[in-house]
Design an enzyme around this catalytic site. Structure first.
Site, PDB file in Angstrom:
ATOM      1  N   CYS A   1     120.795 -43.484  -8.929  1.00  0.00           N
ATOM      2  CA  CYS A   1     120.503 -44.495 -10.428  1.00  0.00           C
ATOM      3  C   CYS A   1     119.531 -43.401 -11.557  1.00  0.00           C
ATOM      4  O   CYS A   1     118.318 -43.490 -10.194  1.00  0.00           O
ATOM      5  CB  CYS A   1     120.210 -45.891  -9.950  1.00  0.00           C
ATOM      6  SG  CYS A   1     121.384 -47.120  -8.660  1.00  0.00           S
ATOM      7  N   THR A   9     122.204 -32.472   7.162  1.00  0.00           N
ATOM      8  CA  THR A   9     122.067 -31.395   5.376  1.00  0.00           C
ATOM      9  C   THR A   9     122.040 -30.075   6.570  1.00  0.00           C
ATOM     10  O   THR A   9     122.191 -28.767   6.062  1.00  0.00           O
ATOM     11  CB  THR A   9     120.855 -32.170   4.415  1.00  0.00           C
ATOM     12  OG1 THR A   9     121.186 -33.272   4.086  1.00  0.00           O
ATOM     13  CG2 THR A   9     120.987 -30.700   3.477  1.00  0.00           C
TER      14      THR A   9
END
Ligand SMILES: Cc1ncc(COP(=O)(O)O)c(C=O)c1O
Length: 375
Positions: A328, A72
């Protein structure tokens, strides 16, 4: 049943030999690499040796390798530097990039620092290189092209050389997110037309929080963390010494066993495809799993039913770790941006299985057996 870990694209288990290499730097060799006395000189040497090892394996120059905290940070740095230091004003990316890229380019776009275009995808999820060529040809401003080498959700691989040559032709800067391929693919950066690549040790049995940014020697970017003179004045802050040592060791081991491990893992992926097709009705696969595809990743669609909607939870209850093509949240599956972009079929439920050398065909059999019951 013992726990089965089929989520190696998320992260991998630390290899014992990597931990052995790191241990002295967590214990006796604790000196600050910037200190001038022997403790510091020892740890400075360890970092520079790690840099040389990584550079040699990727066929780059040690001065082109910067240690970071992971994929990242490396992608953020490369993309922001291309806009702020290298005068790119138009970013070309795809809708199926990792969020480390997508959220960074969206930030720059919202901040009015660059215009933003998304390249079209082919039905199999590969980049439409004709569309990329058109976008580059029509751009009135210097472009940054930022594309994944291997997609972390569906495994599709970019032809990095083809895209790099196109970028060269149109004077664009090319950043390739190689987080899923460093440690899983033989790189020769001297012969690859790319300006930035990224890597994260935890994707190839190294430690978490240790990454690299490769910056081609022909471009000059400004410091990305300000402070001390670490990483040749580019990234200030006391180095993640044991992480850096672990990165180099993990890459060394991954490279040494690449042929054997990749053949073994590819065999397991193909075996799982065959078993799923044989035992589960109407199963299908995303991307180009038998074509230009990373051997570690298999993205599977199951027909949506009350049972299959709960599949990740059911797998978890059965000690099987896999991930959705989805994020989720409190029991509800939100379809991932990647799956949405390539296959917006609301009647399917997607699960990503991703493998490592520590997995076995027996585990595949167990998972397929469980899936037969659960679907
Ligand atoms: C393709 C890709 N890019 C970037 C990242 C981010 O890497 P890290 O977790 O090391 O910051 C990941 C990890 O999930 C990834 O798969």
């Amino acid at each position: 049943m013992n726990r089965i870990y089929f989520d190696n694209a998320a992260t991998t288990a630390l290899e014992p030999q990597v931990l052995d290499a790191m241990m002295p730097y967590l214990t006796t060799h604790f000196g600050n690499p910037s200190s001038i006395y022997s403790y510091g000189r020892e740890t400075r040497l360890a970092i520079e040796n790690a840099r040389k090892t990584v550079a040699k394996i990727l066929n780059a120059h040690p001065a082109e390798i910067f240690f970071t905290s992971g994929g990242t940070e490396s992608s953020n740095t490369a993309i922001i530097a291309a806009i702020r230091d290298l005068d790119c004003r138009h970013i070309i990316t795809s809708p199926i990039e990792h969020h480390a890229t997508l959220h960074t380019v969206e930030f720059l776009h919202c901040n009015k620092e660059a215009t933003l275009s998304y390249v079209k995808l082919l039905p199999n999820g590969h980049i439409d290189t004709n569309d990329l060529k058109n976008l580059l040809a029509e751009s009135k401003e210097k472009c940054l092209v930022t594309l994944l080498h291997a997609n972390n959700e569906i495994g599709n691989m970019l032809d990095i050389n083809e895209v790099g040559e196109l970028c060269k032709l149109y004077g664009a800067i090319f950043h390739c997110d190689t987080v899923q391929t460093v440690g899983h693919f033989p790189f020769n950066l001297r012969k690859t037309p790319v300006h930035f690549i990224t890597g994260a040790a935890h994707k190839f049995h190294g430690p978490k929080g240790a990454g690299i940014l490769y910056v081609n020697e022909n471009i000059k970017i400004k410091p990305f963390v300000h402070g001390g003179s670490q990483e040749r004045n580019m990234r200030a802050g006391t180095e993640n010494l044991y992480g850096i040592v672990g990165f180099a060791k993990a890459l060394e081991l991954a490279t040494k066993n690449y042929e054997q491990d990749s053949t073994y893992i590819r065999g397991m992926k193909i075996y799982m495809m065959e078993q799923l097709k044989k035992h589960i009705k109407d199963v299908s696969f995303n991307g180009d799993p038998l074509g230009r595809s990373l051997y570690t990743v298999l993205s599977v669609n199951f027909p949506k039913t009350e049972k299959s909607e709960m599949i990740l939870f059911s797998l978890d209850i059965n000690n099987i770790c896999a991930s959705g093509g989805s994020a989720c949240t409190s029991g509800a599956n939100a379809v991932s941006h990647v799956i949405q972009a390539i296959n917006n079929d609301l009647n399917l439920v997607t699960v990503r299985f991703s493998f490592s050398k520590y997995n076995t065909k027996e585990e595949v059999d167990n998972v397929v057996e469980k899936l037969k019951e659960l679907i």
